[in-house]
Write a protein that holds these residues in place. Structure first.
Motif, short mmCIF file in Angstrom:
data_model
loop_
_atom_site.label_atom_id
_atom_site.label_comp_id
_atom_site.label_asym_id
_atom_site.label_seq_id
_atom_site.Cartn_x
_atom_site.Cartn_y
_atom_site.Cartn_z
N LEU A 624 0.79 -1.24 0.00
CA LEU A 624 0.00 0.00 0.00
C LEU A 624 0.83 1.28 0.00
N HIS A 625 2.06 1.23 0.47
CA HIS A 625 2.84 2.47 0.61
C HIS A 625 3.00 3.16 -0.75
N GLY A 626 2.66 4.46 -0.72
CA GLY A 626 2.82 5.26 -1.92
C GLY A 626 1.67 5.15 -2.91
N THR A 627 0.63 4.34 -2.61
CA THR A 627 -0.52 4.20 -3.51
C THR A 627 -1.67 5.05 -2.99
N GLU A 628 -2.61 5.29 -3.87
CA GLU A 628 -3.79 6.07 -3.48
C GLU A 628 -4.60 5.34 -2.43
N GLU A 629 -4.67 4.01 -2.55
CA GLU A 629 -5.43 3.20 -1.60
C GLU A 629 -4.76 3.16 -0.23
N GLY A 630 -3.45 3.47 -0.19
CA GLY A 630 -2.72 3.33 1.05
C GLY A 630 -2.47 4.64 1.78
N GLU A 631 -3.13 5.72 1.39
CA GLU A 631 -2.90 7.01 2.04
C GLU A 631 -3.24 6.97 3.52
N GLN A 632 -4.37 6.40 3.85
CA GLN A 632 -4.80 6.32 5.25
C GLN A 632 -3.84 5.46 6.06
N PHE A 633 -3.41 4.38 5.46
CA PHE A 633 -2.46 3.49 6.15
C PHE A 633 -1.15 4.21 6.44
N ASP A 634 -0.60 4.93 5.45
CA ASP A 634 0.65 5.67 5.65
C ASP A 634 0.48 6.73 6.74
N HIS A 635 -0.66 7.40 6.73
CA HIS A 635 -0.92 8.45 7.71
C HIS A 635 -0.95 7.87 9.13
N ASP A 636 -1.64 6.75 9.31
CA ASP A 636 -1.74 6.13 10.64
C ASP A 636 -0.39 5.57 11.08
N LEU A 637 0.39 5.11 10.13
CA LEU A 637 1.68 4.52 10.46
C LEU A 637 2.64 5.58 11.01
N LYS A 638 2.59 6.77 10.45
CA LYS A 638 3.47 7.85 10.90
C LYS A 638 3.15 8.27 12.33
N LYS A 639 1.88 8.12 12.72
CA LYS A 639 1.47 8.51 14.07
C LYS A 639 2.05 7.59 15.15
N VAL A 640 2.25 6.35 14.80
CA VAL A 640 2.66 5.37 15.82
C VAL A 640 4.13 4.98 15.69
N ILE A 641 4.86 5.58 14.73
CA ILE A 641 6.23 5.13 14.47
C ILE A 641 7.14 5.25 15.69
N LYS A 642 6.92 6.29 16.50
CA LYS A 642 7.79 6.50 17.66
C LYS A 642 7.49 5.54 18.81
N LYS A 643 6.34 4.89 18.74
CA LYS A 643 5.95 3.96 19.82
C LYS A 643 6.27 2.49 19.50
N ILE A 644 6.86 2.30 18.34
CA ILE A 644 7.17 0.91 17.94
C ILE A 644 8.30 0.36 18.80
N GLU A 645 8.10 -0.85 19.34
CA GLU A 645 9.11 -1.52 20.17
C GLU A 645 10.07 -2.30 19.26
N THR A 646 11.33 -1.99 19.34
CA THR A 646 12.32 -2.62 18.45
C THR A 646 13.20 -3.60 19.24
N ASN A 647 12.59 -4.58 19.85
CA ASN A 647 13.39 -5.59 20.57
C ASN A 647 13.85 -6.67 19.59
N ASP A 648 14.80 -7.47 20.03
CA ASP A 648 15.43 -8.47 19.16
C ASP A 648 14.47 -9.57 18.73
N SER A 649 13.44 -9.81 19.52
CA SER A 649 12.51 -10.89 19.18
C SER A 649 11.52 -10.50 18.09
N ASN A 650 11.39 -9.20 17.83
CA ASN A 650 10.42 -8.74 16.84
C ASN A 650 11.14 -8.32 15.56
N LYS A 651 11.49 -9.28 14.74
CA LYS A 651 12.20 -9.01 13.49
C LYS A 651 11.31 -8.24 12.51
N GLY A 652 9.99 -8.49 12.59
CA GLY A 652 9.08 -7.80 11.67
C GLY A 652 9.06 -6.30 11.89
N ALA A 653 9.05 -5.89 13.17
CA ALA A 653 9.05 -4.45 13.50
C ALA A 653 10.35 -3.80 13.05
#
Length: 662
Positions: A624-653
């Motif tokens: 979705l990133h960069g597409t018209e359908e993904g505008e809402q997703f990109d917007h919501d993602l920017k809001k929570v980026i600072k709260k993302i937990e980057t521990n070693d067990s979460n490779k996806g994050a």
């Protein structure tokens, strides 16, 4: 008149007692013959025990007395009134007569017991056998368990008594069970001693109703040396034994459970003919193909010997034996077209008994591949009655795939197998072997599910069918897919919870939906069913992911969602994703709808911070990133980026943050 009636009734009573006694004795014999294994002690001991047999005779006698007295009472009620006084007198004596009969019955039984014991003692080694039996009764007790020293002492005593008369014991019902128990609890050395003592009786044991069980015990508990002695003694007689009702079971157990691969090969070569049994060392390294290539006459002799043994065994009900399947495999290797047709006719009614062994499955697949349309119709009729057992069996699944690959009449195949598959679809999809035929319909012989050895085997059957099948290989599969796909979609939609709860079930759904062939074979109405299943899968993941039983917490669920979001199949060899061209509703449309309906801004952070679900967000970002359908997703993602937990067990994050930086 009444007196005459009573005399008749007395004779009927005595006759009935005699018949009932005969029936009970016959039952006792039947139970003893049918249950030869020492481990079935309760059943075996049953009516063969003298005391219990006497109890049965007493019961029968008692029942006979009661029945006859009832008949007398009925006849008295129907008599003329003028004879009432005389009948009353006779009726008064009825009780005394019954007592006399009962007393006579007891004395007869006592006399029978005495006579039976005298006869047993008069037999050869009679007294010794009785002593051995008393020791055996103590040895075979299982509850409470006998201490090992006591058991060894009893074994030693039994062996000392039976050592000189063991050949007289092994062919009798109860005495044979004594030796079975001795074999079970004795040491390795004594087992070898018993085998050597019976060396010259091995063939006789194999053909004995009672001795065969002892022979199987010797094979089971015996050493390699003991087994070799037994195999050597039976060598040259295997073809004869396969035609014998008792001997066939011994040969089967020997082949399946106890023979080495080299010994198995020798056993099968014996079916070629007596020459290969007598001169076994000189033919040790020869294959059937090499022998037949050297001489047409030898080929004809071998074929005649093989089909003779097979036919006799099938007619005696041994069609399910693995050693016979191995002999059949040899025969179909060298059979010409006429012989193959005759062989199919011979096996048609018993065809389902082939598919549970590797040798039998190879025979069945070969015959299906070489059969003509009429013969295949008969084979399908036999197999459809056992459809589910066939498909769920490791070897039967290969036979069914061969049938799907080679039979041109796809309508017949669909009508025969669709109903049972539809009824058992959920359990087939999550069955290790049952899913293989369904995966063949979806993907063909995909290397993901069909290893090199299995692919080579199945392709060999395809090559065999070139002269009997007219349609191209892919055409048959797509025709079948067109008939089976709607049923599979409907079944998965109905039982999605059961299927998606299993790893291989989730994998199957991904292969079903991310599939251009499936979508292309669907009608417009069935395409709506396809879209309905896509929505069902999405809704399945709705809910609070913090709950332990939420489906996203299963590691395989993320792989399913990733496949639907990417709308493509990963090519392992090319190491790239190959997007689908025909499937509608997956890819960006699915990603957009899944975010709006299942995740949204309220729980986006929860999905990112959990190790299993974070990879789903990575897949959404890539789609979705960069597409018209993904505008809402990109917007919501920017809001929570600072709260993302980057521990070693979460490779996806960690991967998500890396992608967002770029």
């Amino acid at each position: 008149m009444a007196a005459t009636s009573k005399k008749l009734n007395k004779r009927q009573l005595e006759s009935k007692e005699s018949k009932d006694s005969g029936k009970i004795v016959k039952r006792a014999k039947n139970i003893s013959v049918d249950s030869g294994d020492e481990d079935s002690d309760d059943v075996l001991h049953g009516l063969s025990s003298e005391d219990e047999l006497d109890d049965e005779l007493d019961d029968a006698s008692s029942n006979s007395d009661s029945d006859e007295l009832d008949n007398e009472s009925d006849q008295l009620d129907e008599s003329d009134e003028d004879q009432e006084d005389a009948e009353d007198e006779e009726d008064a004596g009825t009780g005394n007569d019954a007592d006399k009969k009962e007393s006579n019955g007891v004395s007869q039984h006592a006399e029978q017991r005495k006579t039976l014991k005298e006869r047993k003692l008069q037999r050869k080694s009679g007294e010794t056998v009785q002593q051995i039996k008393s020791l055996w009764e103590r040895l075979r007790v299982k509850n409470p368990p006998i201490p090992k020293p006591v058991r060894e002492k009893l074994c030693n005593e039994i062996w000392e008594l039976s050592n000189d008369c063991i050949e007289d014991l092994v062919l009798k019902h109860d005495a044979s069970r004594i030796v079975q128990t001795l074999v079970k609890y004795s040491s390795k050395e004594r087992r070898e001693q018993i085998t050597l003592a019976l060396k010259d009786k091995i063939y006789v044991l194999a053909t004995s109703s009672y001795g065969k069980y002892l022979l199987v015990k010797l094979l089971h508990y015996g050493s390699r040396k003991s087994r070799q002695i037994i195999i050597d003694q039976l060598h040259g007689n295997l073809r004869k034994l396969m035609r014998h009702r008792e001997g066939a079971y011994v040969v089967e157990d020997l082949f399946v459970l106890y023979a080495s691969q080299e010994q198995r090969n020798q056993m099968i070569r014996e079916f070629w003919g007596s020459e290969y049994a007598v001169f076994r060392e000189s033919h040790k390294e020869l294959t059937l193909e090499e022998v037949c290539a050297s001489s047409v006459e030898k080929r004809n002799i071998i074929a005649r010997n093989l089909i003779g043994t097979i036919t006799a065994s099938v007619e005696k009900g041994s069609a399910g034996f693995q050693i016979l399947h191995a002999a059949m495999r040899e025969y179909v290797k060298i059979a010409n077209d006429k012989e193959t047709s005759e062989f199919i006719e011979l096996l048609e009614e018993n065809f389902a008994e082939l598919v549970h062994t590797p040798e039998g499955a190879e025979v069945a697949s070969t015959l299906i591949a070489k059969a003509n349309a009429k013969e295949r119709k008969g084979l399908i009729k036999t197999l459809k009655e056992h459809a589910i057992k066939l498909i769920q069996n490791e070897h039967g699944a290969v036979v069914f795939i061969t049938l799907l690959m080679t039979v041109d009449d796809t309508v017949l195949v669909s009508k025969a197998f669709s109903p049972p598959i539809k009824e058992h679809l959920p359990e087939l999809i999550v069955d290790k072997f049952g899913r293989r035929p369904l995966l063949f319909l979806l993907l063909g012989l995909d290397g993901k599910y069909f290893g090199p050895n299995m692919k080579n085997e199945l392709q060999r059957y395809i090559k065999m069918s070139e002269t009997t099948s007219k349609k191209p290989f892919d055409q048959r599969r797509l025709e079948l897919l067109k008939r089976f796909a709607p049923m599979i979609l409907s079944g998965v939609n109905e039982h999605y919870k059961t299927i998606l709860d299993e790893n291989i079930g989730s994998q199957f759904v991904a292969d079903l939906l991310v599939n251009d062939d499936v979508y292309e074979q669907l009608s417009e109405s069935d395409q709506k069913l396809f879209a309905e299943l896509v929505d069902t899968v999405a809704i399945y993941f709705k809910g609070d992911i913090s709950e332990e039983d939420h489906p996203i917490n299963k590691p395989f669920s993320a792989r399913l969602l990733k496949s639907l979001i990417q709308n493509g199949r990963y090519n392992v060899k090319a190491r790239k994703l190959e997007p689908l061209e025909k499937v509608q509703g997956l890819g960006i449309p699915f990603a957009e709808k899944f975010y709006e309906d299942i995740i949204d801004s309220s729980n986006l952070l929860d999905w990112i911070n959990k190790p299993n679900s974070s990879f789903t967000i990575v897949a959404l970002y890539e789609a979705l990133h960069g597409t018209e359908e993904g505008e809402q997703f990109d917007h919501d993602l920017k809001k929570v980026i600072k709260k993302i937990e980057t521990n070693d067990s979460n490779k996806g994050a960690q991967l998500l943050l890396k992608l967002m930086k770029h």
